[in-house]
Write a protein that holds these residues in place. Structure first.
Motif, short mmCIF file in Angstrom:
data_model
loop_
_atom_site.label_atom_id
_atom_site.label_comp_id
_atom_site.label_asym_id
_atom_site.label_seq_id
_atom_site.Cartn_x
_atom_site.Cartn_y
_atom_site.Cartn_z
N HIS A 68 0.81 -1.22 0.00
CA HIS A 68 0.00 0.00 0.00
C HIS A 68 0.85 1.27 0.00
N CYS A 69 2.07 1.15 0.51
CA CYS A 69 2.83 2.38 0.79
C CYS A 69 3.99 2.59 -0.17
N ASP A 70 4.48 3.82 -0.17
CA ASP A 70 5.66 4.17 -0.95
C ASP A 70 6.86 3.46 -0.31
N CYS A 74 8.33 3.84 3.66
CA CYS A 74 7.79 2.85 4.59
C CYS A 74 8.87 2.34 5.55
N THR A 75 8.59 2.39 6.83
CA THR A 75 9.61 1.98 7.81
C THR A 75 9.85 0.47 7.79
N GLY A 76 8.79 -0.28 7.51
CA GLY A 76 8.93 -1.74 7.46
C GLY A 76 9.84 -2.16 6.32
N ILE A 98 1.91 -11.31 16.84
CA ILE A 98 1.56 -10.54 15.63
C ILE A 98 0.88 -9.25 16.06
N LEU A 99 1.45 -8.12 15.68
CA LEU A 99 0.84 -6.84 16.04
C LEU A 99 -0.19 -6.49 14.97
N SER A 100 -1.42 -6.36 15.41
CA SER A 100 -2.47 -6.11 14.43
C SER A 100 -3.47 -5.08 14.96
N VAL A 122 4.68 -7.72 12.06
CA VAL A 122 3.73 -6.61 11.84
C VAL A 122 3.06 -6.79 10.48
N ILE A 123 2.03 -6.03 10.28
CA ILE A 123 1.29 -6.07 9.01
C ILE A 123 1.50 -4.72 8.35
N ASP A 124 2.26 -4.70 7.29
CA ASP A 124 2.57 -3.41 6.67
C ASP A 124 1.49 -3.04 5.65
N CYS A 125 0.48 -2.36 6.16
CA CYS A 125 -0.60 -1.89 5.29
C CYS A 125 -0.75 -0.40 5.55
N SER A 126 -1.66 0.24 4.82
CA SER A 126 -1.87 1.66 5.07
C SER A 126 -2.99 1.83 6.09
N LEU A 145 -2.69 -6.09 20.27
CA LEU A 145 -2.87 -4.67 20.04
C LEU A 145 -1.88 -3.95 20.96
N LEU A 146 -1.41 -2.79 20.54
CA LEU A 146 -0.53 -2.03 21.44
C LEU A 146 -1.37 -1.09 22.30
N PRO A 147 -0.98 -0.89 23.55
CA PRO A 147 -1.72 0.08 24.37
C PRO A 147 -1.45 1.50 23.87
N PRO A 160 -2.07 9.48 18.48
CA PRO A 160 -2.04 8.28 19.30
C PRO A 160 -2.35 7.03 18.50
N CYS A 161 -1.69 5.97 18.88
CA CYS A 161 -2.00 4.60 18.41
C CYS A 161 -1.63 4.26 16.97
N LYS A 162 -1.59 5.25 16.09
CA LYS A 162 -1.26 4.94 14.70
C LYS A 162 0.25 4.92 14.52
N LEU A 163 0.84 3.83 14.95
CA LEU A 163 2.30 3.75 14.90
C LEU A 163 2.76 3.19 13.56
N SER A 164 3.99 3.50 13.22
CA SER A 164 4.58 2.88 12.02
C SER A 164 5.08 1.49 12.43
N CYS A 165 5.52 0.72 11.42
CA CYS A 165 5.99 -0.64 11.73
C CYS A 165 7.15 -0.61 12.72
N VAL A 166 8.13 0.27 12.49
CA VAL A 166 9.30 0.25 13.38
C VAL A 166 8.91 0.68 14.79
C1 SAM Z 1 -0.77 0.17 9.46
S1 SAM Z 1 0.93 -0.20 9.23
C2 SAM Z 1 1.59 1.32 8.64
C3 SAM Z 1 3.04 1.14 8.32
C4 SAM Z 1 3.72 2.33 7.69
N1 SAM Z 1 3.55 2.30 6.30
C5 SAM Z 1 5.20 2.40 8.00
O1 SAM Z 1 5.89 3.14 7.33
O2 SAM Z 1 5.70 1.73 8.88
C6 SAM Z 1 1.61 -0.30 10.86
C7 SAM Z 1 1.58 -1.70 11.44
O3 SAM Z 1 2.27 -1.66 12.70
C8 SAM Z 1 1.53 -2.38 13.67
N2 SAM Z 1 0.87 -1.40 14.58
C9 SAM Z 1 1.00 -0.07 14.58
N3 SAM Z 1 0.28 0.48 15.57
C10 SAM Z 1 -0.34 -0.53 16.20
C11 SAM Z 1 -1.23 -0.62 17.32
N4 SAM Z 1 -1.63 0.45 17.98
N5 SAM Z 1 -1.63 -1.86 17.71
C12 SAM Z 1 -1.23 -2.97 17.05
N6 SAM Z 1 -0.40 -2.95 15.99
C13 SAM Z 1 0.03 -1.75 15.57
C14 SAM Z 1 0.49 -3.18 12.91
O4 SAM Z 1 1.08 -4.37 12.43
C15 SAM Z 1 0.19 -2.22 11.76
O5 SAM Z 1 -0.45 -2.89 10.70
#
Ligand code: SAM
Length: 310
Positions: A68-70, A74-76, A98-100, A122-126, A145-147, A160-166
């Protein structure tokens, strides 16, 4: 009813199962492997391009990549290019944590042994395409899930919560008690240390918690405190307030222009502003503007070298 047949190889299902069960790693041995990996990573960054020795992380890191990403942002993908993470096929199972974003259980210190034995994925999606992501095809028994934590990557900074893969990998390593593994990964990103700075208190508390209930309590208290602070009246012109109205992700010593991807609202999610070609900045290769390089040099990592020497 006939007599139950004895198993052909003379072993019961239970015996077979225990045979296939991997023996758990000794956590003390694992901790020393983590330390060695950090040392090797620091050595590797200091070495010239020609003598870069590969080193192995003590547990597998993996990623399903949805495309999905450039790739440059993308950090992953950057971690894959650096040889720190491997790709998983869709439908391939992963036996570690598995972090999801779809998980319902928090990752907690209780997951330490699973991470040491079987690793982390991790799941590298947008974030903008979660609906299109086939989460059911990324199989495993330990979805987490991450807190509550705050992103420090350039695109989702402060959210909050929208973390990158790294950041997700690093947060998990801190929570389960392997912070050096977080350091190995975050060192690859100029803004990596900001993630730890922003979340230090929360990460410390989560990693010392006894169970998920305690983590929820920490989260609730933190959010209640943040809410109270929001209610305080803020006067941005009050120079004696002690507040700093600056973005922690911007180095105040540097007056360099904000890179496009810092403000981009596209899906790049802030891999890093560097491309592969400029990755040398962290590995000691030549840079055009020395002043800029000095300003953006991650300071925390000097501490890492000192800690390793001690
Ligand atoms: C949605 S992708 C976006 C990646 C982004 N393109 C990047 O550059 O890294 C981030 C992935 O990191 C993990 N992750 C990030 N925040 C998370 C959270 N709050 N809880 C669980 N997994 C999380 C999941 O695997 C998620 O699918």
């Amino acid at each position: 009813m006939g007599k139950k047949k004895p198993p052909r190889d003379g072993r019961s299902a239970k015996q077979k199962e225990s045979h296939y069960k991997k023996t758990s790693k000794n956590l003390e041995t694992f901790a020393s492997e983590v330390h060695d990996a950090l040392e090797a990573s620091v050595r590797q960054d200091g070495a010239g391009e020609d003598i870069k020795a590969a080193f192995k992380l003590p547990c597998p890191l993996a990623m399903w990549e949805l495309g999905h990403c450039d790739p440059k942002k993308c950090t992953g993908r950057k971690l894959i290019r650096k040889g720190l993470v491997r790709n998983l096929r869709i439908n391939q199972r992963f036996s570690g944590v598995i972090l999801s974003p779809m998980a319902t259980t928090y990752v907690s210190p209780a997951d330490k042994q699973i991470v040491a034995d079987s690793g982390l994925a991790v799941i590298d999606c947008s974030w903008a395409k979660l609906d299109e992501t086939p989460f059911a095809k990324m199989k495993g028994s330990h979805l987490r899930l991450l807190p509550y934590l705050i992103a420090a990557n350039p695109v989702n900074y402060g959210r909050p919560c929208k973390l990158s893969c790294v950041e997700a990998f690093a947060a998990t390593f801190c929570i389960v008690g392997f912070p050096d593994l977080a350091t190995i990964l975050l060192r690859k990103f100029k803004w990596g240390k900001v993630f730890i700075e922003l979340n230090k208190d929360l990460l410390d508390k989560y990693s010392n918690s006894q169970n998920v209930e305690e983590m929820l309590k920490i989260e609730r208290e933190f959010l209640a405190g943040a809410h109270d602070k929001d209610k305080e009246e803020i006067d941005p012109f009050d120079v004696e307030s002690g507040r700093e109205f600056s973005n922690l992700n911007r180095d105040i010593r540097s007056n360099r222009k904000v890179n496009e991807c810092d403000t981009d609202e596209d899906d790049s999610d802030g891999g890093d502003e560097e491309s592969d070609e400029s990755e040398g900045e962290e590995t000691g290769s030549e840079v055009e503007n020395e002043q800029e390089a000095a300003a953006s040099k991650p300071v925390i990592w000097k501490g890492v070298k000192k800690r390793l020497r001690d």
